[in-house]
Design a protein around this motif. Structure first.
Motif, PDB file in Angstrom:
ATOM      1  N   ARG A 181     -14.456  29.518 -45.008  1.00 22.14           N
ATOM      2  CA  ARG A 181     -13.570  30.364 -44.425  1.00 22.14           C
ATOM      3  C   ARG A 181     -13.729  29.786 -43.122  1.00 22.14           C
ATOM      4  NH1 ARG A 181     -15.504  36.267 -46.340  1.00 22.14           N
ATOM      5  NH2 ARG A 181     -14.992  36.058 -48.620  1.00 22.14           N
ATOM      6  N   GLU A 182     -12.568  30.204 -42.311  1.00 20.84           N
ATOM      7  CA  GLU A 182     -12.555  29.818 -40.924  1.00 20.84           C
ATOM      8  C   GLU A 182     -12.192  31.390 -39.984  1.00 20.84           C
ATOM      9  OE1 GLU A 182     -11.004  26.306 -38.551  1.00 20.84           O
ATOM     10  OE2 GLU A 182      -9.275  27.458 -38.952  1.00 20.84           O
ATOM     11  N   TYR A 183     -13.218  31.645 -39.237  1.00 18.44           N
ATOM     12  CA  TYR A 183     -13.207  33.026 -38.507  1.00 18.44           C
ATOM     13  C   TYR A 183     -12.749  32.610 -37.140  1.00 18.44           C
ATOM     14  CZ  TYR A 183     -15.521  35.401 -42.397  1.00 18.44           C
ATOM     15  OH  TYR A 183     -15.974  36.053 -43.487  1.00 18.44           O
ATOM     16  N   PRO A 184     -11.859  33.502 -36.528  1.00 20.55           N
ATOM     17  CA  PRO A 184     -11.677  33.347 -35.057  1.00 20.55           C
ATOM     18  C   PRO A 184     -12.958  33.875 -34.404  1.00 20.55           C
ATOM     19  CG  PRO A 184     -10.645  35.536 -35.954  1.00 20.55           C
ATOM     20  CD  PRO A 184     -11.246  34.702 -37.126  1.00 20.55           C
ATOM     21  N   PRO A 185     -12.754  33.983 -33.047  1.00 21.05           N
ATOM     22  CA  PRO A 185     -14.170  34.415 -32.076  1.00 21.05           C
ATOM     23  C   PRO A 185     -14.139  35.907 -32.418  1.00 21.05           C
ATOM     24  CG  PRO A 185     -12.674  32.938 -30.763  1.00 21.05           C
ATOM     25  CD  PRO A 185     -12.079  33.361 -32.120  1.00 21.05           C
ATOM     26  N   GLN A 186     -15.208  36.449 -32.300  1.00 17.32           N
ATOM     27  CA  GLN A 186     -15.502  37.858 -32.514  1.00 17.32           C
ATOM     28  C   GLN A 186     -16.481  38.422 -31.649  1.00 17.32           C
ATOM     29  OE1 GLN A 186     -16.997  37.484 -36.460  1.00 17.32           O
ATOM     30  NE2 GLN A 186     -15.135  38.042 -37.309  1.00 17.32           N
ATOM     31  N   ILE A 187     -16.717  39.710 -31.264  1.00 16.70           N
ATOM     32  CA  ILE A 187     -17.454  40.399 -30.468  1.00 16.70           C
ATOM     33  C   ILE A 187     -18.521  41.206 -31.618  1.00 16.70           C
ATOM     34  CG2 ILE A 187     -18.064  41.909 -28.577  1.00 16.70           C
ATOM     35  CD1 ILE A 187     -15.164  41.207 -27.554  1.00 16.70           C
ATOM     36  N   LEU A 188     -19.830  41.101 -31.363  1.00 17.88           N
ATOM     37  CA  LEU A 188     -20.753  41.813 -32.032  1.00 17.88           C
ATOM     38  C   LEU A 188     -21.472  42.667 -31.244  1.00 17.88           C
ATOM     39  CD1 LEU A 188     -22.119  38.897 -34.197  1.00 17.88           C
ATOM     40  CD2 LEU A 188     -20.285  40.197 -34.880  1.00 17.88           C
ATOM     41  N   ALA A 189     -21.930  43.822 -31.549  1.00 14.19           N
ATOM     42  CA  ALA A 189     -22.933  44.654 -31.162  1.00 14.19           C
ATOM     43  C   ALA A 189     -24.160  44.649 -32.085  1.00 14.19           C
ATOM     44  CB  ALA A 189     -22.586  46.203 -31.214  1.00 14.19           C
ATOM     45  N   GLU A 190     -25.226  44.065 -31.431  1.00 10.64           N
ATOM     46  CA  GLU A 190     -26.339  43.506 -32.196  1.00 10.64           C
ATOM     47  C   GLU A 190     -27.734  44.252 -31.684  1.00 10.64           C
ATOM     48  OE1 GLU A 190     -26.791  39.214 -33.368  1.00 10.64           O
ATOM     49  OE2 GLU A 190     -27.693  39.284 -31.302  1.00 10.64           O
ATOM     50  N   ILE A 191     -28.640  44.469 -32.582  1.00 12.48           N
ATOM     51  CA  ILE A 191     -29.943  44.721 -32.278  1.00 12.48           C
ATOM     52  C   ILE A 191     -31.019  44.130 -33.212  1.00 12.48           C
ATOM     53  CG2 ILE A 191     -29.848  46.701 -33.946  1.00 12.48           C
ATOM     54  CD1 ILE A 191     -31.394  48.373 -31.691  1.00 12.48           C
ATOM     55  N   ILE A 192     -32.042  43.490 -32.364  1.00 11.11           N
ATOM     56  CA  ILE A 192     -33.280  42.877 -32.987  1.00 11.11           C
ATOM     57  C   ILE A 192     -34.249  44.047 -33.626  1.00 11.11           C
ATOM     58  CG2 ILE A 192     -34.927  41.192 -32.841  1.00 11.11           C
ATOM     59  CD1 ILE A 192     -32.068  40.049 -32.408  1.00 11.11           C
ATOM     60  N   VAL A 193     -34.519  44.008 -34.562  1.00 14.62           N
ATOM     61  CA  VAL A 193     -35.568  44.786 -35.306  1.00 14.62           C
ATOM     62  C   VAL A 193     -36.556  44.190 -36.213  1.00 14.62           C
ATOM     63  CG1 VAL A 193     -33.886  46.824 -35.532  1.00 14.62           C
ATOM     64  CG2 VAL A 193     -34.289  45.266 -37.410  1.00 14.62           C
ATOM     65  N   GLU A 194     -37.851  44.912 -36.234  1.00 15.66           N
ATOM     66  CA  GLU A 194     -38.863  44.333 -36.815  1.00 15.66           C
ATOM     67  C   GLU A 194     -38.882  44.894 -38.590  1.00 15.66           C
ATOM     68  OE1 GLU A 194     -42.745  43.842 -35.111  1.00 15.66           O
ATOM     69  OE2 GLU A 194     -41.737  43.267 -33.106  1.00 15.66           O
ATOM     70  N   GLY A 195     -39.507  44.122 -39.440  1.00 11.27           N
ATOM     71  CA  GLY A 195     -39.669  44.560 -40.655  1.00 11.27           C
ATOM     72  C   GLY A 195     -39.002  43.489 -41.922  1.00 11.27           C
ATOM     73  N   GLU A 196     -39.088  44.244 -42.960  1.00 12.43           N
ATOM     74  CA  GLU A 196     -38.671  43.127 -44.207  1.00 12.43           C
ATOM     75  C   GLU A 196     -37.129  43.350 -44.059  1.00 12.43           C
ATOM     76  OE1 GLU A 196     -40.912  41.421 -46.018  1.00 12.43           O
ATOM     77  OE2 GLU A 196     -42.383  42.420 -44.585  1.00 12.43           O
ATOM     78  N   LEU A 197     -36.678  42.253 -44.846  1.00 13.06           N
ATOM     79  CA  LEU A 197     -35.304  42.354 -44.939  1.00 13.06           C
ATOM     80  C   LEU A 197     -34.591  43.572 -45.370  1.00 13.06           C
ATOM     81  CD1 LEU A 197     -32.886  39.702 -45.723  1.00 13.06           C
ATOM     82  CD2 LEU A 197     -33.067  40.479 -47.684  1.00 13.06           C
ATOM     83  N   GLU A 198     -35.149  44.095 -46.488  1.00 12.87           N
ATOM     84  CA  GLU A 198     -34.283  45.508 -46.892  1.00 12.87           C
ATOM     85  C   GLU A 198     -34.226  46.491 -46.084  1.00 12.87           C
ATOM     86  OE1 GLU A 198     -34.937  46.151 -51.177  1.00 12.87           O
ATOM     87  OE2 GLU A 198     -34.921  43.994 -51.619  1.00 12.87           O
ATOM     88  N   ASP A 199     -35.540  46.551 -45.377  1.00 12.49           N
ATOM     89  CA  ASP A 199     -35.666  47.896 -44.206  1.00 12.49           C
ATOM     90  C   ASP A 199     -35.195  47.504 -42.900  1.00 12.49           C
ATOM     91  OD1 ASP A 199     -37.225  49.010 -46.402  1.00 12.49           O
ATOM     92  OD2 ASP A 199     -39.185  47.824 -45.509  1.00 12.49           O
ATOM     93  N   ALA A 200     -34.959  46.335 -42.502  1.00  8.34           N
ATOM     94  CA  ALA A 200     -34.224  45.871 -41.171  1.00  8.34           C
ATOM     95  C   ALA A 200     -32.747  46.481 -41.374  1.00  8.34           C
ATOM     96  CB  ALA A 200     -34.370  44.404 -41.159  1.00  8.34           C
TER      97      ALA A 200
END
Length: 171
Positions: free
Chosen positions: A25-44
């Protein structure tokens, strides 16, 4: 009786190659709201969902609500690992970046500033992405199995990987 339907904006893309459950796929530019968290994959994802949802629900400087979009994405943060390295079920340094895509009607200038300083807004440039589509309940085991299938498809098609894997969930 009347039926109420909710439409969730999804990230727009163009399919360049379709091969059963795999797509390029080809995606155009996007804006993300992002947060960094600690933990296991499923819990994060669960840990990050609440502050991100509060942000789009009005926990921001203008108190404005932002429509929910899909997918919710999650990627490992910390030390980088080559796509050709063996896959480990342990997270590296236990950190994950979890993000909500912002609706296409917003720009970096028009998005409200989050009240939570852990939430960062960032512009993602246009990009090509190899995807494996699957459904059902999500788990780390299922993710790693599908990721392995995708890596084989990428190798079989002689594509070059330039980024890290992202786990995108549509709910």
């Amino acid at each position: 009786g009347a039926i109420t339907a909710m439409a969730t904006e999804e990230a727009p893309y163009t399919v360049l190659k379709n091969d059963d459950i795999f797509e390029l796929r080809e995606y155009p530019p996007q804006i993300l709201a992002e947060i960094i968290v600690e933990g296991e994959l499923e819990d994060a994802g669960n840990k990050a969902f609440r502050p991100l949802f509060r942000y789009i629900s009005g926990d921001n400087i203008s108190r404005g609500k932002i429509a929910m979009t899909a997918p919710v994405s999650q990627e490992q943060k910390g030390e980088k690992i080559s796509m050709t390295a063996p896959v480990s079920q342990q997270s590296i340094q236990g950190k994950w970046a979890v993000s909500f895509m912002m609706p296409g009607s917003y720009t970096m200038e028009t998005l409200p500033t989050p009240d939570d300083s852990n939430i960062k807004l960032r512009q993602v440039p246009a990009r090509r992405v190899a995807v494996v589509r699957y459904s059902g309940f999500w788990s780390e085991k299922k993710y790693l199995l599908q990721k392995e299938k995708l890596e084989k498809w990428i190798k079989d098609n002689r594509f070059t990987v330039t980024g890290d894997p992202v786990w995108a969930r549509y709910t």
